[in-house]
Design a protein around this motif. Structure first.
Motif, PDB file in Angstrom:
ATOM      1  N   GLN A 238       0.383 -12.818   7.979  1.00 49.19           N
ATOM      2  CA  GLN A 238      -0.683 -12.569   7.063  1.00 49.19           C
ATOM      3  C   GLN A 238      -1.748 -11.682   7.437  1.00 49.19           C
ATOM      4  N   ARG A 239      -2.120 -11.607   8.539  1.00 52.01           N
ATOM      5  CA  ARG A 239      -3.309 -10.650   9.001  1.00 52.01           C
ATOM      6  C   ARG A 239      -2.643  -9.313   8.643  1.00 52.01           C
ATOM      7  N   VAL A 240      -1.425  -8.821   9.275  1.00 58.28           N
ATOM      8  CA  VAL A 240      -1.011  -7.497   9.283  1.00 58.28           C
ATOM      9  C   VAL A 240      -1.033  -7.202   7.809  1.00 58.28           C
ATOM     10  N   ALA A 241      -0.442  -8.087   6.875  1.00 54.34           N
ATOM     11  CA  ALA A 241      -0.518  -7.757   5.416  1.00 54.34           C
ATOM     12  C   ALA A 241      -1.784  -7.692   4.746  1.00 54.34           C
ATOM     13  N   GLY A 242      -2.745  -8.282   5.137  1.00 57.27           N
ATOM     14  CA  GLY A 242      -4.028  -8.029   4.654  1.00 57.27           C
ATOM     15  C   GLY A 242      -4.639  -6.926   5.098  1.00 57.27           C
ATOM     16  N   ALA A 243      -4.395  -6.320   6.473  1.00 58.64           N
ATOM     17  CA  ALA A 243      -4.966  -4.954   6.939  1.00 58.64           C
ATOM     18  C   ALA A 243      -4.324  -3.981   6.163  1.00 58.64           C
ATOM     19  N   LEU A 244      -3.008  -4.209   5.567  1.00 57.82           N
ATOM     20  CA  LEU A 244      -2.612  -2.933   4.942  1.00 57.82           C
ATOM     21  C   LEU A 244      -2.503  -3.151   3.308  1.00 57.82           C
ATOM     22  N   GLY A 245      -3.426  -3.837   2.969  1.00 52.22           N
ATOM     23  CA  GLY A 245      -3.781  -4.005   1.478  1.00 52.22           C
ATOM     24  C   GLY A 245      -2.842  -4.880   0.818  1.00 52.22           C
ATOM     25  N   ALA A 246      -2.061  -5.770   1.285  1.00 55.03           N
ATOM     26  CA  ALA A 246      -1.054  -6.535   0.624  1.00 55.03           C
ATOM     27  C   ALA A 246      -1.462  -8.095   1.036  1.00 55.03           C
ATOM     28  N   ASP A 247      -2.611  -8.562   0.763  1.00 51.00           N
ATOM     29  CA  ASP A 247      -3.266  -9.738   1.211  1.00 51.00           C
ATOM     30  C   ASP A 247      -2.397 -10.707   0.114  1.00 51.00           C
ATOM     31  N   GLY A 248      -2.093 -11.747   0.691  1.00 48.56           N
ATOM     32  CA  GLY A 248      -1.230 -13.020  -0.099  1.00 48.56           C
ATOM     33  C   GLY A 248       0.105 -12.622  -0.710  1.00 48.56           C
ATOM     34  N   ALA A 249       0.593 -11.343  -0.838  1.00 44.82           N
ATOM     35  CA  ALA A 249       1.893 -10.992  -1.240  1.00 44.82           C
ATOM     36  C   ALA A 249       2.238  -9.983  -0.944  1.00 44.82           C
ATOM     37  N   ILE A 250       3.615  -9.517  -0.733  1.00 45.23           N
ATOM     38  CA  ILE A 250       4.044  -8.096  -0.318  1.00 45.23           C
ATOM     39  C   ILE A 250       5.318  -7.830  -1.422  1.00 45.23           C
ATOM     40  N   SER A 251       5.512  -6.393  -1.631  1.00 49.62           N
ATOM     41  CA  SER A 251       6.290  -6.112  -2.519  1.00 49.62           C
ATOM     42  C   SER A 251       7.775  -5.526  -2.002  1.00 49.62           C
ATOM     43  N   VAL A 252       8.744  -6.131  -1.903  1.00 50.68           N
ATOM     44  CA  VAL A 252      10.012  -5.596  -1.238  1.00 50.68           C
ATOM     45  C   VAL A 252      10.979  -5.254  -2.465  1.00 50.68           C
ATOM     46  N   SER A 253      11.471  -3.896  -2.576  1.00 49.35           N
ATOM     47  CA  SER A 253      12.312  -3.577  -3.476  1.00 49.35           C
ATOM     48  C   SER A 253      12.029  -3.962  -4.981  1.00 49.35           C
ATOM     49  N   LYS A 255      10.507  -6.674  -5.804  1.00 47.17           N
ATOM     50  CA  LYS A 255      10.221  -8.359  -5.867  1.00 47.17           C
ATOM     51  C   LYS A 255       9.040  -8.523  -5.070  1.00 47.17           C
ATOM     52  N   ALA A 256       8.080  -9.604  -5.613  1.00 44.66           N
ATOM     53  CA  ALA A 256       7.032 -10.192  -4.823  1.00 44.66           C
ATOM     54  C   ALA A 256       7.403 -11.026  -4.031  1.00 44.66           C
ATOM     55  N   VAL A 257       6.861 -11.138  -2.736  1.00 47.38           N
ATOM     56  CA  VAL A 257       7.119 -12.086  -1.777  1.00 47.38           C
ATOM     57  C   VAL A 257       5.726 -12.710  -1.269  1.00 47.38           C
ATOM     58  N   GLN A 258       5.760 -13.860  -1.629  1.00 46.33           N
ATOM     59  CA  GLN A 258       4.573 -14.741  -1.492  1.00 46.33           C
ATOM     60  C   GLN A 258       4.286 -15.072  -0.214  1.00 46.33           C
ATOM     61  N   LEU A 259       3.318 -14.893   0.503  1.00 44.22           N
ATOM     62  CA  LEU A 259       2.819 -15.291   1.848  1.00 44.22           C
ATOM     63  C   LEU A 259       1.918 -16.477   2.002  1.00 44.22           C
ATOM     64  N   THR A 260       2.330 -17.096   1.117  1.00 41.58           N
ATOM     65  CA  THR A 260       1.157 -18.634   1.024  1.00 41.58           C
ATOM     66  C   THR A 260       1.742 -19.307   2.435  1.00 41.58           C
ATOM     67  N   LEU A 261       0.877 -19.924   3.312  1.00 40.21           N
ATOM     68  CA  LEU A 261       1.263 -21.097   4.260  1.00 40.21           C
ATOM     69  C   LEU A 261       1.101 -22.262   3.867  1.00 40.21           C
ATOM     70  N   PRO A 262       2.001 -23.197   4.650  1.00 37.33           N
ATOM     71  CA  PRO A 262       2.757 -22.864   5.685  1.00 37.33           C
ATOM     72  C   PRO A 262       4.242 -22.078   5.146  1.00 37.33           C
ATOM     73  N   PHE A 263       5.053 -21.280   5.979  1.00 40.13           N
ATOM     74  CA  PHE A 263       6.365 -20.988   5.727  1.00 40.13           C
ATOM     75  C   PHE A 263       7.213 -21.872   5.697  1.00 40.13           C
ATOM     76  N   PRO A 264       8.143 -22.237   4.744  1.00 43.78           N
ATOM     77  CA  PRO A 264       9.076 -23.151   4.720  1.00 43.78           C
ATOM     78  C   PRO A 264       9.907 -23.318   6.012  1.00 43.78           C
ATOM     79  N   ARG A 265      10.497 -24.215   6.448  1.00 44.01           N
ATOM     80  CA  ARG A 265      11.435 -24.113   7.736  1.00 44.01           C
ATOM     81  C   ARG A 265      12.589 -24.861   7.327  1.00 44.01           C
TER      82      ARG A 265
END
Length: 428
Positions: A238-253, A255-265
């Protein structure tokens, strides 16, 4: 993005970079000197650039500026709205082989200038630096000590799937595949929490997600378990994504990937049951009876299903044969305290509840040596000082090893880790 600090402008006059002008704003004096690469030439003006930005320079009395694209130039002029006005040419440096052409997008870059400026590597490296600063800040907040351990060691580890680079030395010496042994020795010596941004080396690893030399973020917590380290891992992503302007979600190919905590196990057994059609107990047994089929199902069925999820997922409770340096899970010795985090199909890390029993650890290392010999692979020495630290008493601990290059590439939407490395193997 710029690396300029305002105090650069105090004292003697300095030659600034083109990207400095936009960031410095009102702190600039009436006239400044700027040096950079000539990116474009027009009537009465040139465009100077560096790896972080470009600057239009209006030259006085020069309808045909005495420079060419690819030259290096120093100019002096008055800052005006993110450009430079009333400028004069102070110095022109004409390279022997100026970078005037550009390759097609699918071709390798033709020059350092094309790679750093036109293909955006400079900005990617600046963002990578911001990500690493965010990681350091997080660990400082959590009371971790940053350490540096040697890159040349007597044993690089005995993992069957990792091959090391040997170093020509008076005694057997290798470049590290991980700083794990030395960091665990620090735990035995009384360091309660430590982390390291280590340069690691693995022979035969090359591709969009691999480079023979790469940056590993590795950290350990004494008197802690895997839950705490997985919490650290979530915070880092989360901290790295936020530092790179992708707070909350990132886009991969796309597709949006949500970074909501906690990550499922999900346990390995349950993942096989859900996506490979193999009951959980059978999947755990398969790891011992038919390792090749186990990995084929993991790669062909489980990992693609995980990659399709719109969120990260921790894969936990690996079968005991894949314990490596992890301890077996209390209450269920068929599995071990090992976890991996997948984000959009990319394996980001490999974490353990650490094995602290020196007798069991020696037995595993001897078995690893035998397995490497049977496969015709190099057999590395056992690190006796590591085992000595376990005999001295290493506290219960958990740790993780996370690929920094992969995380930065994911957060920036880069297709390859080479896009966020200053010099990937193919550009040496």
């Amino acid at each position: 993005m710029t690396l300029l600090h305002n105090d650069v402008l105090t004292g003697a006059p300095a030659t600034l970079a083109p990207s400095d002008i936009a960031s410095a704003g009102a702190t600039l004096p009436g006239r400044v000197r700027v040096g950079g690469r000539v990116l474009d030439v027009a009537e009465g003006a040139v465009v100077l650039g560096d790896a972080f930005g470009a600057l239009r320079v209006a030259l006085d009395g020069a309808p045909a500026p005495p420079v060419e694209i690819g030259d290096l130039a120093v100019v002096e002029g008055a800052p005006a709205g993110g450009a430079l006005a009333s400028a004069r040419l102070v110095e022109r440096i004409a390279p022997r082989r100026p970078p005037r052409g550009r390759s097609g997008a699918a071709a390798p870059p033709s020059s350092e200038t094309e790679r750093a400026i036109h293909r955006g590597l400079g900005l990617a490296l600046a963002r990578r630096a911001a990500a690493i600063a965010a990681v350091r800040a997080l660990f400082a907040e959590r009371g971790f000590l940053e350490v540096e351990t040697p890159s040349m060691v007597p044993s690089p580890g005995l993992d069957l799937h990792l091959d090391a680079f040997a170093v020509d030395a008076a005694r057997p010496t290798f470049l590290i595949t991980s700083p794990e042994y030395q960091m665990k020795r620090l735990l035995s010596g009384g360091v309660p929490r430590c982390f390291q941004l280590a340069r690691c080396f693995r022979r035969g690893e090359l591709g969009d997600r691999h480079n023979p030399e790469f940056t590993m973020l590795e950290w350990y917590r004494a008197f802690s378990g895997v839950d705490e380290v997985m919490s650290d891992t979530e915070a880092i992503v989360q901290r790295v994504a936020g530092a790179l302007g992708a707070d909350g979600a990132i886009s991969v190919s796309g597709k949006a990937v949500q970074l909501t905590l906690p990550f499922p196990r999900i346990s390995v057994g349950d993942a096989f049951a859900r996506w490979a059609g193999v009951p959980a107990d059978d999947a755990i047994a398969l790891a011992s009876s038919d390792e090749e089929r186990f990995f084929r199902l993991l790669v062909d069925a489980v990992e693609p299903a995980i990659a399709a999820l719109p969120h990260p997922v921790f894969l936990v409770d690996f079968p005991a044969p894949f314990a490596s340096l992890a301890r077996l899970k209390p209450g269920d010795p068929r599995v071990c305290e090992r976890f991996e985090l997948y984000v959009a199909g990319v394996e980001l890390c490999n974490g353990f509840g650490e094995l602290t029993d020196p007798v069991e650890q020696r037995a595993r290392l001897l078995a690893d040596q035998a397995a490497r010999a049977a496969r015709g692979k190099p057999v590395y020495p056992i690190d006796e000082r590591f085992l000595g630290a376990l005999e001295e008493g290493m506290p219960p601990a958990a740790g993780n090893a996370l690929g920094v290059d992969r995380l930065v590439a994911l957060c920036l939407g880069a297709a390859s880790i080479g896009d966020v490395l200053a010099f990937p193997h193919g550009w040496l």
